[in-house]
Enzyme design. Structure first.
Site, short mmCIF file in Angstrom:
data_model
loop_
_atom_site.label_atom_id
_atom_site.label_comp_id
_atom_site.label_asym_id
_atom_site.label_seq_id
_atom_site.Cartn_x
_atom_site.Cartn_y
_atom_site.Cartn_z
N LYS A 224 0.83 -1.19 0.00
CA LYS A 224 0.00 0.00 0.00
C LYS A 224 0.87 1.25 0.00
O LYS A 224 1.82 1.37 0.80
CB LYS A 224 -0.91 0.01 1.23
N ASP A 253 -0.21 -0.13 -4.61
CA ASP A 253 -1.64 0.19 -4.60
C ASP A 253 -1.87 1.50 -3.83
O ASP A 253 -1.67 1.56 -2.62
CB ASP A 253 -2.40 -0.95 -3.93
N GLU A 279 -1.83 0.28 -8.88
CA GLU A 279 -3.25 -0.02 -8.69
C GLU A 279 -3.99 1.19 -8.15
O GLU A 279 -3.52 1.87 -7.24
CB GLU A 279 -3.40 -1.20 -7.72
N GLU A 306 -11.47 -2.22 -8.69
CA GLU A 306 -12.02 -2.43 -7.35
C GLU A 306 -13.20 -1.52 -7.08
O GLU A 306 -14.17 -1.92 -6.43
CB GLU A 306 -10.91 -2.18 -6.32
N ASP A 329 -14.60 -7.52 -9.37
CA ASP A 329 -14.86 -8.12 -8.06
C ASP A 329 -16.33 -8.51 -8.00
O ASP A 329 -17.22 -7.66 -8.13
CB ASP A 329 -14.53 -7.12 -6.95
N HIS A 356 -10.04 -8.30 -7.71
CA HIS A 356 -9.94 -7.79 -6.35
C HIS A 356 -10.78 -8.70 -5.47
O HIS A 356 -11.92 -9.04 -5.83
CB HIS A 356 -10.46 -6.36 -6.28
#
Length: 423
Positions: A224, A253, A279, A306, A329, A356
């Site tokens: 992250k 991400d 991401e 996502e 997702d 995701h």
């Protein structure tokens, strides 16, 4: 028993929504935007005349979960009294009608609370259908003829990109080569570990978790980014690369945190570490920003999906070249059926689907197998987040960094400890 009695026994007689919430260990699940999540499932629970039950869910992060449950109870009313085989034979039309409820559509359309509710409802229907047939979801989907599969899908608003005939032809084009791809069932589907790199984790914890994941067989990891201190992002990214090694696959991400200028600057700085993708580098609705960023950061690629809520927006992102890895997702789109629609769009665009896992990989472990065998998608990897493993009846079985093929009937969404008085 007569066929009539068999059908009557699989009629949906009860629909209940459950607001299920699960606390996480300190720092787990945190990112640049969602700083203190409580993983919560808005659960649809179905019962039939013969006592069968089925479960579907959508993921939220806490207090809003009750809103989704309320929407489930409103939207699921058309399921009552429906026999599951007859329902699924026309599920694309049923899904379209539910999503276009004249009052609830005003709250979307096709996004937000009402769309999450439809995801939960849809996934429960697929769970019941697979259990009725006594097979896991991946096999259920592979056993369907192309026309039967397409009948599950709502292709409205896609006529310019994916007609009914297009979808049938695409599935049929992969039919004769399915046997070549069946070995994935024995090998299992490779995973990548997200749980090593949550935003709130201190550096040493990231190092330790990465080492443990490598010992378990993982060779791909996600970190992250999007800190208020950009130097922290750069330091942690360098640390992950050094810990994982040059041969490992790493991804970054930002969880939508950056505006476009910041995304361009940070992606350029992080590109030297050779990530597979960036991401959610900026706001998920900003199509123009994704297009511009994709051209600037090439050859590094963009992963998104996502928070792209429906098939129409995916169509636009794919058509514009604004994403390279499609992170559909099934707990954020309108469930398994819309996931399959997006998978067909991606296959037509020759782009990979790397879901995701708002479902913690439970449902998607089936869907990536179908995508590989049934649609000819290349093997990528499936995100692994183990936080809720202890709450599932049949948690995803991951060994050596690989998802083993599930064998139990259904979509692997049954939960432990649902309130007994309501089940």
């Amino acid at each position: 028993m007569s066929i009539r009695l068999q059908k009557e026994s699989t009629v949906i007689t009860r629909v209940v929504a459950f607001d299920m919430r699960y606390s996480l260990p300190p720092g787990a699940g945190s990112d640049a935007v969602h700083t203190d999540p409580e993983y919560s499932l808005a659960v649809t629970h179905l019962r039939t005349g013969n006592g069968m039950s089925a479960t579907g869910f959508a993921l939220t992060l806490g207090p809003g979960n009750r809103l989704v449950c309320d929407a489930i109870e409103i939207l699921a009313k058309p399921l009552l009294g429906r026999e599951i085989e007859e329902l699924m034979a026309e599920f694309g039309e049923v899904s379209r009608q539910i999503s276009n409820d004249s009052a609830m559509r005003w709250l979307g359309p096709h996004k937000g609370v009402v769309h999450l509710a439809l995801a939960s409802i849809t996934n429960a229907c697929f769970d019941l259908w697979a259990k009725t047939r006594g097979v896991p979801l991946w096999k259920l989907l592979l056993d369907l003829q192309p026309e039967e599969l397409v009948a599950l899908l709502d292709l409205s608003y896609l006529e310019d990109a994916l007609s009914v005939g297009d979808a049938i032809d695409l599935i049929r084009s992969q039919w004769s080569s399915r046997a070549e791809r069946l070995p994935i069932l024995e090998k299992g589907y490779p995973g990548y570990d997200t749980s090593v790199g949550w935003m709130a984790y201190e550096d040493e914890k990231v190092r330790e978790l990465t080492r443990r994941a490598m010992d378990k067989g993982f060779s791909a990891f996600k970190l992250k980014v999007g800190s208020s201190d950009r130097n922290r992002d750069l330091r942690r990214a360098q640390m992950l690369r050094e810990c994982a090694g040059d041969s490992a696959t790493i991804m970054f991400d930002a969880n939508q945190q950056w505006d476009l200028p910041t995304a361009m600057q940070m992606c350029r700085s992080l590109a030297r570490l050779c990530p597979l993708w960036f991401e959610e580098p900026t706001h998920p609705d900003d199509l123009a920003a994704h297009i511009e960023l994709a051209s600037v950061i090439a050859p590094v690629k963009i992963a998104a999906g996502e928070h792209i809520p429906n098939r129409v927006l995916f169509k636009n992102f794919l058509r514009a070249g604004a994403m390279h890895f499609v992170q559909a997702d099934a707990t954020r789109l309108a469930g398994i059926s819309e996931f399959l629609t997006v998978s067909l769009l991606a296959r037509k665009s020759e782009l990979p689907v790397v879901p995701h896992v708002g479902d913690m990989g439970q449902v998607h472990q089936h869907l990536v197998l179908f995508n590989r065998i049934g649609l000819g998608h290349e093997v990528q990897f499936l995100e692994y987040i183990p936080h809720l493993r202890s709450h599932f009846v049949y948690p995803a079985d991951v060994e050596g960094g690989v998802y083993k093929t599930p064998q139990e009937p259904g979509v692997s969404s049954d939960l432990l400890n649902l309130p007994a008085s309501h089940v």
